[in-house]
Design a protein around this motif. Structure first.
Motif, PDB file in Angstrom:
ATOM      1  N   GLY B  59       0.811  -1.141   0.004  1.00 43.89           N
ATOM      2  CA  GLY B  59       0.084  -0.125   0.041  1.00 43.89           C
ATOM      3  C   GLY B  59       0.967   1.265   0.013  1.00 43.89           C
ATOM      4  O   GLY B  59       2.188   1.302   0.116  1.00 43.89           O
ATOM      5  N   ASP B  60       0.154   2.595  -0.274  1.00 47.63           N
ATOM      6  CA  ASP B  60       0.754   3.706  -0.218  1.00 47.63           C
ATOM      7  C   ASP B  60       1.557   4.017   1.059  1.00 47.63           C
ATOM      8  O   ASP B  60       2.591   4.665   1.020  1.00 47.63           O
ATOM      9  CB  ASP B  60      -0.060   4.863  -0.629  1.00 47.63           C
ATOM     10  N   ASP B  61       0.984   3.643   2.104  1.00 48.47           N
ATOM     11  CA  ASP B  61       1.693   3.928   3.316  1.00 48.47           C
ATOM     12  C   ASP B  61       3.075   3.411   3.456  1.00 48.47           C
ATOM     13  O   ASP B  61       3.897   3.934   4.299  1.00 48.47           O
ATOM     14  CB  ASP B  61       0.694   3.422   4.743  1.00 48.47           C
ATOM     15  N   ARG B  62       3.288   2.207   2.957  1.00 51.17           N
ATOM     16  CA  ARG B  62       4.663   1.824   3.007  1.00 51.17           C
ATOM     17  C   ARG B  62       5.573   2.014   1.785  1.00 51.17           C
ATOM     18  O   ARG B  62       6.685   2.050   2.044  1.00 51.17           O
ATOM     19  CB  ARG B  62       4.417  -0.134   2.879  1.00 51.17           C
ATOM     20  N   ASP B  68       3.757   7.484  11.337  1.00 53.15           N
ATOM     21  CA  ASP B  68       3.974   6.350  11.884  1.00 53.15           C
ATOM     22  C   ASP B  68       3.448   6.208  13.354  1.00 53.15           C
ATOM     23  O   ASP B  68       3.733   7.057  14.407  1.00 53.15           O
ATOM     24  CB  ASP B  68       5.614   6.291  12.030  1.00 53.15           C
ATOM     25  N   LEU B  69       2.376   5.759  13.294  1.00 50.07           N
ATOM     26  CA  LEU B  69       1.235   5.849  14.253  1.00 50.07           C
ATOM     27  C   LEU B  69       2.064   5.315  15.650  1.00 50.07           C
ATOM     28  O   LEU B  69       1.879   6.041  16.754  1.00 50.07           O
ATOM     29  CB  LEU B  69       0.034   4.829  14.050  1.00 50.07           C
ATOM     30  N   PRO B  70       2.586   4.137  15.947  1.00 49.68           N
ATOM     31  CA  PRO B  70       3.208   3.873  17.330  1.00 49.68           C
ATOM     32  C   PRO B  70       4.342   4.993  17.734  1.00 49.68           C
ATOM     33  O   PRO B  70       3.945   5.440  18.826  1.00 49.68           O
ATOM     34  CB  PRO B  70       3.819   2.592  16.838  1.00 49.68           C
ATOM     35  N   ALA B  71       4.984   5.537  16.705  1.00 49.09           N
ATOM     36  CA  ALA B  71       6.030   6.508  17.143  1.00 49.09           C
ATOM     37  C   ALA B  71       5.144   7.901  17.487  1.00 49.09           C
ATOM     38  O   ALA B  71       5.571   8.460  18.212  1.00 49.09           O
ATOM     39  CB  ALA B  71       6.945   6.744  16.049  1.00 49.09           C
ATOM     40  N   VAL B  79       5.048  11.725  13.740  1.00 47.37           N
ATOM     41  CA  VAL B  79       6.320  11.063  13.330  1.00 47.37           C
ATOM     42  C   VAL B  79       6.042  10.548  11.866  1.00 47.37           C
ATOM     43  O   VAL B  79       5.073   9.648  11.781  1.00 47.37           O
ATOM     44  CB  VAL B  79       6.863   9.991  14.280  1.00 47.37           C
ATOM     45  N   LEU B  80       6.847  10.921  10.955  1.00 48.19           N
ATOM     46  CA  LEU B  80       6.585  10.370   9.474  1.00 48.19           C
ATOM     47  C   LEU B  80       7.448   9.074   9.533  1.00 48.19           C
ATOM     48  O   LEU B  80       8.655   8.948   9.605  1.00 48.19           O
ATOM     49  CB  LEU B  80       6.999  11.466   8.443  1.00 48.19           C
ATOM     50  N   GLY B  81       6.642   8.156   8.885  1.00 48.65           N
ATOM     51  CA  GLY B  81       7.356   6.735   8.513  1.00 48.65           C
ATOM     52  C   GLY B  81       7.739   6.865   7.138  1.00 48.65           C
ATOM     53  O   GLY B  81       6.938   7.190   6.468  1.00 48.65           O
ATOM     54  N   ARG B  82       8.970   6.511   6.972  1.00 51.17           N
ATOM     55  CA  ARG B  82       9.640   6.700   5.531  1.00 51.17           C
ATOM     56  C   ARG B  82       8.956   5.467   4.793  1.00 51.17           C
ATOM     57  O   ARG B  82       8.903   4.267   5.310  1.00 51.17           O
ATOM     58  CB  ARG B  82      11.111   6.629   5.498  1.00 51.17           C
TER      59      ARG B  82
END
Lengths: 365, 603
Positions: B59-62, B68-71, B79-82
């Protein structure tokens, strides 16, 4: 890993090429200069027309792979002269005439003006709704527990350009948002307890390859001009394309310097045409010709006629002409009308050919 | 001796040198040890630079990145997950099963290749990350299944590991050592033949002896070569030029570097054979003959005389001109299967090249999941996890006694995408004396196709034309029983209103396409039209109308197959050309062959 290596030939190591060093920070990618684009005159003309008169309603560029669609659009952005805007206004309102719907400038507070680059906002595929229309500011909600509106891409694009690469692959629900805003020039946000309106008047620029999916007719109609680009067929032009691209890649700075004068000249042309636009006369004869052309082609509604007229006027301004003539109409007719034709199942000719035929008939009479 | 494996290693080395500059490589091979070995080699060459894998259906999120929800929850700030594109910056992204890549994913990958950055505008976060990636598209497609052209066009290399045995990859010592004494060139051309691999390749670069001579105008040379091979996109010669520069290193680009670049980059993209060699060459011809042939080719495709640099006097080097060498090198490296296709005159420009995995149509009820979007669960299916994810960051802002405070704006519904369903429209000539037999064949073919339709989720329709007009005998269906009943009463005989038949097929095809389906038209005729659109007789008018109808069909850009049931060379071939259709002469069609041909058209 087992004993696999990149060796062969009696253990002599295979050539290992020097890796290109990878810098850590993303440098602002150099943009290919607009004036250095080889060929594709129709596309360049359409983009210039849209830059002269933003009310034309944007440009759609459809064409083969590798024809420099994205290159041209990004190049235009780099070319545009800066504009005056209300300092601190997230919607970049004009200090002379701030938008009535602007939540920032409506307060009547004293306005300072500043100079900004004309915004060219990328709407990347995969963008979510909240980023497009704007939403609650997540940072402030989390860190300070505040409820604040964070403007989205539509706000950033106000008075500038909104660029969508691969526009035909845009998700339907994002297209719906765009259709509404592009028609009204106002973005209405009703979400997460927020309720506000802000100006969002932009020139929609899209590019895509029709082989990869059709565009919805409603979205097609929102674009003022549509041009088709094709790969140059003759070898000298292709050589020139590859040569220019190669020279740019090997020495972006030098290439820019070499084309600086041409870029400046193009920018002057745009500015001069903008200044002249209001003074260009549109004689009744030209209006009649435009109407006749649209009638001959059976385009729906008045948008075609209006766009044809505006585009012809912008073209006349670019040419330095005082009045709109038949030649201007004929030149912009394909771009202004080809995407507004009703499909005729018995006419196997493409829409471009049909416009050309109608132009020949109407202007011969 | 260049074997497919050494070529593959060579490509790996070049790619590792500048993954983003070269765009990447299409690796056509089934999953297996050879492919793994090649990937291992690439990983070794990349050294510390990243090599990431993009699982199908990511998916687009990965892929792009997102919140980055947990962080975010742990740190109390966004927090932005790359995504994978950003993580693979500077290295390569491996795409398994690339032939199944959706247009949406391939557009995202193409954007990263073009810009070298990935723009994230998701989940309340906007950011821009460097994403200077190269792509390794693992193409496991069979038959006509290929990777998306939009993506392949941006990648410099295409290799086929199909015919390589594991043994070849393991024993480097078995090959003769380089015959080049100086070793200055990265690619030593040799005239040696031998080893089992040569049988699979059979395309040696002919010997030449003036390498090191700088080529005066490498750009013109590559563009001419590309044009001779029918490569339309300017990315072909541009990428070849980059490869040649890399091979030549610091020195000037010489003929050897250009020839290798043409061999690696241009040859696999060929869509036609150089002008004078439209017929398939004898693979066993002697090297001398080949060199002669290729010299002829080159002269036939020389650029116009006004092309400046070519007029300058060249070094008095013996042997053929660099243009000829480059073209012959590229020509010799055209993969054997591609060569067969091109020589067979098969149309390389199929109207719809998207493959069966075309643009998926969004469907609110059925299909495979393709992420979630904000929406009303009454008009879709609630995606509970996505809804909770959407609600999570706002919990602090929403006072209330409930353990989880969910608002209407958090609600997410599943987005479902349905692969378009193919509808084969069989358009059959039911006129004249032979009609009875031909109709029986067509009926048999329709029934055969229907028998497979359930598994393929395809539909079949039948249009018959005879007498004064055409009729839709069988509307699109996948029900075998109904088809049998409708087909039983189909009469034959009368004139040949070919235009009416084609018009009816085109109308149906338009309807199918509007409904989100993918039409394929199969026309079964001898092409001898004698009834015009007006219903009046007369061969000339009927033929003109039929050709106009065929061109209208071509304008729809749907795959068309014309099966010629008459003596070949009559009207049907011209018809097929007008409709830009695949043409198959089938004078004595039997139902099985018919069904097989129709399957081929739709694949």
């Amino acid at each position: 890993m087992d004993s696999v290596t990149a060796r062969h030939r009696d253990g002599e190591p295979d050539t290992v090429f020097e890796p290109t060093p990878v810098a850590s920070a993303p440098p602002p990618a150099p943009v290919f200069p607009f004036s250095a684009i080889v060929g594709q005159d129709a596309m360049r003309e359409a983009l210039l027309i849209a830059a002269v008169d933003p009310l034309i309603g944007g440009v759609l560029v459809l064409g083969d792979r590798g024809t420099g669609k994205s290159t041209a659009i990004r190049a235009l952005a780099a070319l545009l002269p800066p504009m005056r805007a209300v300092a601190g206004c997230p919607y970049a309102c004009d200090p002379e005439a701030p938008a009535a719907a602007c939540p920032h400038c409506a307060g009547g507070a004293p306005r300072r003006a500043e100079t900004r680059a004309v915004p060219v906002v990328d709407l990347p595929l995969g963008a979510t709704e909240d980023r497009v229309v704007g939403a609650l500011d997540l940072e402030r909600a989390l860190t300070r527990g505040e409820r604040a509106f964070e403007p989205g891409l539509l706000a950033r694009a106000n008075r500038g350009f909104l660029y969508i690469d691969e526009v035909n692959l845009l998700e339907d629900h994002i297209v719906d948002l765009l259709l509404d805003v592009a028609a009204s020039g106002i973005n209405t946000v009703e979400r997460e307890g927020l309720s506000l309106r802000h100006p969002a008047r932009f020139v929609l620029v899209g590019s895509g390859n029709p082989e990869e999916g059709e565009l919805r007719p409603q979205l097609l109609d929102r674009f003022g001009l549509a041009c088709e680009v094709a790969t140059p067929a003759d070898i000298p032009t292709r050589v020139a394309v590859v040569r220019a691209r190669d020279a740019f890649e090997r020495d972006p700075a030098g290439f820019h310097a070499a084309h600086a004068a041409a870029e400046r000249a193009t920018r002057e042309t745009i500015l001069a045409a903008r200044a002249r636009l209001g003074a260009v006369a549109v004689p009744d004869a030209a209006l009649e010709q435009a109407a006749r052309l649209c009638l001959a082609l059976g385009t729906d509604g008045l948008r075609g006629e209006l766009t044809l007229m505006r585009a012809a006027r912008a073209l006349a301004a670019l040419d330095g002409a005082a009045t709109v003539g038949d030649a201007h109409l004929a030149r912009v007719a394909p771009a202004a009308l080809r995407h507004r034709l009703r499909r005729n199942p018995l006419d196997e000719a493409g829409s471009t050919a049909r416009v050309a035929r109608a132009v020949a008939e109407v202007f011969a009479a | 001796m260049e074997t497919p494996w050494t070529t593959a290693l060579r490509v790996a080395a070049l790619l590792a040198a500048d993954p983003h500059g070269f765009g990447g490589v299409v690796v056509r091979a089934g999953a297996g040890p050879v492919r793994d070995r090649w990937l291992d080699t690439l990983r070794t060459l990349l050294d510390a630079r990243p090599l990431r894998r993009l699982p199908p259906g990511t998916g687009d999120d990965r892929l792009i990145g997102g919140l980055d929800l947990p962080a975010t929850l742990a740190l109390g700030r966004p927090v932005l997950g790359r995504g994978l594109l950003a993580e693979a910056d500077g290295g390569v992204l491996v795409v398994p099963m690339a032939e199944r890549t959706s247009p949406a994913t391939s557009a995202r990958l193409a954007a990263a290749l073009d810009a070298g950055t990935v723009a994230v505008e998701r989940d309340g976060i906007g950011a821009r990350h460097p994403a200077r990636i190269g792509l390794v598209l693992l193409d496991e497609g069979e038959g006509d299944e290929t990777v998306p052209e939009a993506l392949a066009d941006r990648l410099a290399f295409r290799i086929d590991l199909g015919g390589i045995g594991l043994g070849e990859t393991r024993a480097p010592g078995a090959r003769a050592s380089s015959s080049r004494a100086d070793g200055s060139s990265a690619f030593p051309p040799t005239a040696e033949r031998g080893g089992s691999a040569a049988a699979g390749a059979g395309h040696d670069v002919p010997p030449y002896d003036h390498e090191g001579t700088p080529v005066r105008d490498p750009v013109a040379t590559l563009c001419t070569t590309a044009a001779a091979l029918g490569i339309a996109s300017p990315r072909g010669p541009l990428l070849a030029l980059r490869v040649a520069r890399r091979i030549a290193g610091a020195g000037a680009v010489d003929a050897a570097a250009l020839a290798e670049a043409a061999r690696l980059v241009l040859a696999p993209r060929a869509t036609c054979l150089p002008a004078s060699e439209a017929t398939a060459p004898d693979p066993d011809e002697t090297p001398q003959d080949a060199a002669d042939d290729e010299a002829r080719d080159g002269s036939a495709t020389e650029p116009p005389p006004d092309d400046g640099p070519r007029d300058e006097p060249r070094d008095a080097s013996p042997g053929p001109a660099p243009e000829d060498l480059v073209l012959s090198a590229a020509r010799a490296a055209i993969p054997a299967d591609l060569l067969a296709t091109l020589a067979g005159g098969a149309s390389g420009k199929a109207a719809a090249r998207a493959g069966r995995f075309g643009a998926g149509a969004p469907d609110p009820r059925r299909g495979r999941p393709a992420g979630a979007r904000a929406g009303d669960p009454r008009r879709g299916r609630l995606d509970l996890v996505a809804t909770l994810r959407a609600a999570a960051p706002w919990q602090r802002l929403r006072p209330g006694p409930q353990p989880v405070r969910v608002r209407a704006s958090d609600l997410r519904v599943r987005r479902l995408v349905r692969a378009p369903e193919t509808t084969t429209i069989v358009c059959v000539d039911a006129s004249g004396s032979a009609a009875r037999e031909r109709l029986a064949e067509a009926k048999g073919a329709v029934e055969l196709m229907l028998a497979e339709a359930y598994a393929r989720r395809d539909r079949v329709a039948l249009v018959a034309f005879r007498g004064a007009g055409a009729a839709l005998v069988l509307p699109p269906t996948r029900a075998l029983a109904r088809a049998r009943r409708d087909l039983a009463g189909l009469p034959g005989g009368g004139g040949t209103p070919l235009a009416a038949g084609l018009d009816a097929a085109a109308a149906l095809a338009r309807g199918v396409a509007r409904g989100g389906g993918r039409p394929v038209v199969v026309v079964l005729t001898d092409g001898r039209a004698n009834v015009a659109r007006s219903g009046a007789g007369g061969r000339a008018a009927a033929r003109a109308d039929a050709e106009a109808a065929a061109r209208a069909l071509a304008a729809l850009a749907v795959p068309v197959l014309v099966l010629d049931t008459g003596a070949a060379g009559e009207g049907a071939r011209a018809l097929a050309e007008a409709a830009r259709a695949r043409y198959v002469p089938l004078p004595r069609a039997d139902a099985g062959a018919l069904a097989a041909a129709a399957r081929g058209a739709g694949a």
